[in-house]
Design a protein around this motif. Structure first.
Motif, PDB file in Angstrom:
ATOM      1  N   GLN A  12       0.825  -1.214   0.000  1.00 44.91           N
ATOM      2  CA  GLN A  12       0.000   0.000   0.000  1.00 44.91           C
ATOM      3  C   GLN A  12       0.859   1.264   0.000  1.00 44.91           C
ATOM      4  N   VAL A  13       1.930   1.268   0.789  1.00 43.94           N
ATOM      5  CA  VAL A  13       2.819   2.439   0.840  1.00 43.94           C
ATOM      6  C   VAL A  13       3.528   2.623  -0.500  1.00 43.94           C
ATOM      7  N   ILE A  14       3.979   1.527  -1.101  1.00 40.97           N
ATOM      8  CA  ILE A  14       4.647   1.628  -2.400  1.00 40.97           C
ATOM      9  C   ILE A  14       3.686   2.207  -3.441  1.00 40.97           C
ATOM     10  N   GLU A  15       2.427   1.783  -3.400  1.00 34.10           N
ATOM     11  CA  GLU A  15       1.428   2.338  -4.324  1.00 34.10           C
ATOM     12  C   GLU A  15       1.293   3.849  -4.138  1.00 34.10           C
TER      13      GLU A  15
ATOM     14  N   ALA B 155       7.141   9.735  -6.238  1.00 33.88           N
ATOM     15  CA  ALA B 155       8.384   9.462  -5.511  1.00 33.88           C
ATOM     16  C   ALA B 155       8.982   8.109  -5.876  1.00 33.88           C
ATOM     17  N   ALA B 156       8.295   7.334  -6.724  1.00 32.89           N
ATOM     18  CA  ALA B 156       8.783   6.011  -7.108  1.00 32.89           C
ATOM     19  C   ALA B 156       8.418   5.749  -8.566  1.00 32.89           C
ATOM     20  N   TYR B 157       9.085   4.753  -9.151  1.00 36.99           N
ATOM     21  CA  TYR B 157       8.824   4.396 -10.548  1.00 36.99           C
ATOM     22  C   TYR B 157       9.101   2.912 -10.738  1.00 36.99           C
TER      23      TYR B 157
ATOM     24  N   GLY C   4      11.674  -4.208 -11.143  1.00 38.00           N
ATOM     25  CA  GLY C   4      11.318  -3.787  -9.794  1.00 38.00           C
ATOM     26  C   GLY C   4      10.651  -2.432  -9.740  1.00 38.00           C
ATOM     27  N   VAL C   5      10.380  -2.008  -8.506  1.00 38.08           N
ATOM     28  CA  VAL C   5       9.876  -0.664  -8.244  1.00 38.08           C
ATOM     29  C   VAL C   5      10.934   0.045  -7.411  1.00 38.08           C
ATOM     30  N   TYR C   6      11.317   1.248  -7.815  1.00 43.20           N
ATOM     31  CA  TYR C   6      12.400   1.965  -7.161  1.00 43.20           C
ATOM     32  C   TYR C   6      11.932   3.309  -6.598  1.00 43.20           C
TER      33      TYR C   6
ATOM     34  N   LYS D 159      16.998   5.086 -12.908  1.00 43.50           N
ATOM     35  CA  LYS D 159      17.189   6.455 -13.386  1.00 43.50           C
ATOM     36  C   LYS D 159      18.382   7.135 -12.719  1.00 43.50           C
ATOM     37  N   ASP D 160      18.754   6.657 -11.538  1.00 40.18           N
ATOM     38  CA  ASP D 160      19.790   7.321 -10.748  1.00 40.18           C
ATOM     39  C   ASP D 160      20.479   6.230  -9.929  1.00 40.18           C
ATOM     40  N   PRO D 161      21.809   6.235  -9.837  1.00 43.62           N
ATOM     41  CA  PRO D 161      22.493   5.191  -9.066  1.00 43.62           C
ATOM     42  C   PRO D 161      22.090   5.168  -7.603  1.00 43.62           C
ATOM     43  N   ARG D 162      21.547   6.268  -7.111  1.00 43.30           N
ATOM     44  CA  ARG D 162      21.134   6.320  -5.702  1.00 43.30           C
ATOM     45  C   ARG D 162      19.792   5.653  -5.461  1.00 43.30           C
ATOM     46  N   ASP D 163      18.999   5.448  -6.505  1.00 46.14           N
ATOM     47  CA  ASP D 163      17.658   4.896  -6.337  1.00 46.14           C
ATOM     48  C   ASP D 163      17.718   3.486  -5.759  1.00 46.14           C
ATOM     49  N   PHE D 164      16.809   3.191  -4.859  1.00 42.85           N
ATOM     50  CA  PHE D 164      16.825   1.899  -4.160  1.00 42.85           C
ATOM     51  C   PHE D 164      15.490   1.189  -4.323  1.00 42.85           C
ATOM     52  N   ALA D 165      15.545  -0.133  -4.201  1.00 46.54           N
ATOM     53  CA  ALA D 165      14.376  -0.961  -4.489  1.00 46.54           C
ATOM     54  C   ALA D 165      13.336  -0.896  -3.380  1.00 46.54           C
ATOM     55  N   LEU D 166      12.101  -0.712  -3.797  1.00 42.55           N
ATOM     56  CA  LEU D 166      10.954  -0.846  -2.908  1.00 42.55           C
ATOM     57  C   LEU D 166      10.328  -2.228  -3.072  1.00 42.55           C
TER      58      LEU D 166
END
Length: 506
Positions: free
Chosen positions: A143-146, A153-155, A160-162, A197-204
């Protein structure tokens, strides 16, 4: 008791008073372990920092809600660098030599979770109000990821979803890791998702229909990322804003940095006011590692070296949490001697207490001063070396004036136990506690405690505990909880009261 509790705040880089959202109520979250193996003594150094904070807050008379999690899915092998396509630690553990004895990853998780709880109790850590597991909160994480996807804030990628770090300008405010170029350099040797999109992006969320632990989501079968678990569980039980978040220094980046980004991107509010981190532990001056043969779990020390459990606890808290700590066997031997003296002092003072002896008022005054000095040391950024020194000085006073002791001497010992937890636990219980023998045999109960404990007795103890909690007598409440545990009864507090059930063997 109106006293400041000062702790170093990683977020502001200074020692400052805990600033509570509500007066005298502490909302406290501390990161627990990933249960792919036995927790080691470095893990427990961090857990003990949280335990001392909780004990000090309760002695101040604060209401506390303490949550510490169990990570049983989603922690990737390279998560300590930045989010990557590394393997889940639970899955990797199942393929290890130790993991081959388990039929599946779920059995492995249950076993090591139970082992953790037994270690927790044998070292006399207070029970958390809630100890949530990541696998039991998948729906909330989805639910939070949605919501993070819906607010930009995510894509999604094909794998995956980041979380989009660029969408959160304050990313890096805890650790100081702001620069995308520096982070990209830090992970240059790690395989990453080319669609990020960015090396800093992390997996949700990781899309993986072959994973050993998987759930269906709007993005297909898969499992959550490690970072999303803690922020979701913290907010589920403590609210959108919490007072204090704790963990080991290795969690500052990326784990806690990512928690802040997720939580604040979701709510627009500060996630945690205060962040406390425990420094690393060395063993005999060297980094603890299996390769060097100096890697120790709590069970290693108690079983293989026959160390008293509370001596392990005392040794681990003997260094101030914010300084690197060198764990030595010399310190451990000293701690064993000290614990025996605490036990002796307890027995001597209990006798005076049971006889109702007033004792020498000068001795009573001196011990009251010592107890206040212990509390003052803990209020000063958990200065455990000073607190333990005051406790030992009090013990010397007690054992040197046996004929002059009274009720206040026993109150001093109980105060030491409440604050530091280093008085042998079995002495403080009217029933039997967890024995070392049963702990080593893989059980956290005493077989002599009947499994068919009468329901009326259980309910009476639970009612007595409720009365003690209402009166802020947390010491008595904790003793009753331990007594119920010795009867093989597990209790859970919730907004509607307390429920109980009989525990199964580990």
């Amino acid at each position: 008791m109106n006293q400041e509790f000062r702790l170093y705040n990683t977020l502001t880089s200074k020692v400052e008073p805990l600033s509570l959202i509500e007066p005298d109520r502490l909302r406290f979250y501390s990161c627990g372990p990933t249960v792919y193996s036995y927790a080691h003594i470095g893990n427990f150094r961090s857990f003990l920092t949280a335990d001392l904070i909780l004990r000090t807050a309760r002695v101040l008379g604060w209401k506390t809600t303490y949550v510490t999690n169990i990570t049983d899915v989603g922690h990737l092998t390279n998560d300590d660098a930045i989010d990557t396509s590394g393997e889940d630690r639970m899955a990797r553990a199942l393929r290890s030599a130790e993991g081959k004895r388990f039929a599946n990853v779920w059995d492995l998780s249950r076993y090591y979770s139970s082992a953790l709880l037994a270690d927790w109790r044998i070292l006399n850590l207070l029970e958390p109000d809630v100890q949530p597991r990541a696998t039991e909160h998948i729906r909330e994480q989805i639910q939070v990821i949605e919501q993070l996807l819906s607010n930009g804030a995510a894509y999604q990628t094909s794998s995956g979803v980041y979380f989009s770090v660029a969408s959160f300008p304050n990313y890096g405010k805890l650790s100081g890791n702001y620069a995308a170029e520096a982070l990209e350099l830090a992970v240059r040797d790690v395989v990453v998702d080319p669609e990020k999109k960015d090396p800093r992006d992390f997996a949700l969320w990781k899309k993986d229909d072959q994973h050993l632990m998987q759930w269906h989501s709007p993005w297909g079968w898969g499992f959550p990322g490690w970072h999303i678990e803690c922020s979701v569980m913290a907010q589920a039980y403590l609210g959108n804003e919490i007072d204090l978040h704790a963990g080991g220094e290795d969690l500052i980046f990326p784990h806690h940095e990512c928690e802040i980004a997720q939580a604040e991107a979701l709510t627009g509010k500060p996630f945690s006011r205060h962040w406390v981190h425990t420094r690393f532990l060395q063993v005999e001056g060297k980094k603890m590692s299996k390769r060097l043969g100096n890697f120790y779990t709590v069970r290693d020390l108690i079983q293989q070296r026959n160390v008293a459990p509370l001596a392990v606890r005392l040794a681990l808290i003997s260094g101030q949490y914010r300084k690197p700590f060198n764990f030595t066997f010399s310190t451990l031997r000293d701690s064993e001697r000290h614990v025996k003296r605490f036990q002796e002092a307890f027995d001597v003072t209990k006798d005076a207490h049971d006889r109702g002896t007033e004792g020498d008022p000068n001795i009573g005054d001196a011990l009251t001063d010592k107890r206040n000095a212990i509390l003052s040391a803990l209020l000063d950024d958990l200065n455990t070396p000073a607190a333990i020194a005051q406790a030992l000085d009090g013990i010397r006073t007690i054992l040197g004036h046996r004929d002059a002791l009274g009720i206040r001497a026993h109150q001093f010992i109980i105060g030491v136990s409440d604050l530091l937890g280093i008085v042998p636990q079995t002495s403080l219980l009217s029933g039997k506690g967890i024995t070392v023998g049963h702990y080593l045999n893989g059980a956290d109960k005493d077989d002599s405690a009947a499994d068919d404990s009468p329901t009326n007795t259980i309910e009476e103890l639970i009612e007595s505990r409720a009365v003690a909690r209402e009166a802020r007598d947390f010491s008595t409440a904790d003793k009753i909880r331990d007594q119920l545990s010795a009867m093989n009864i597990e209790i859970k507090d919730n907004p509607n009261g307390t429920t109980w059930e009989r525990k199964s063997d580990i």
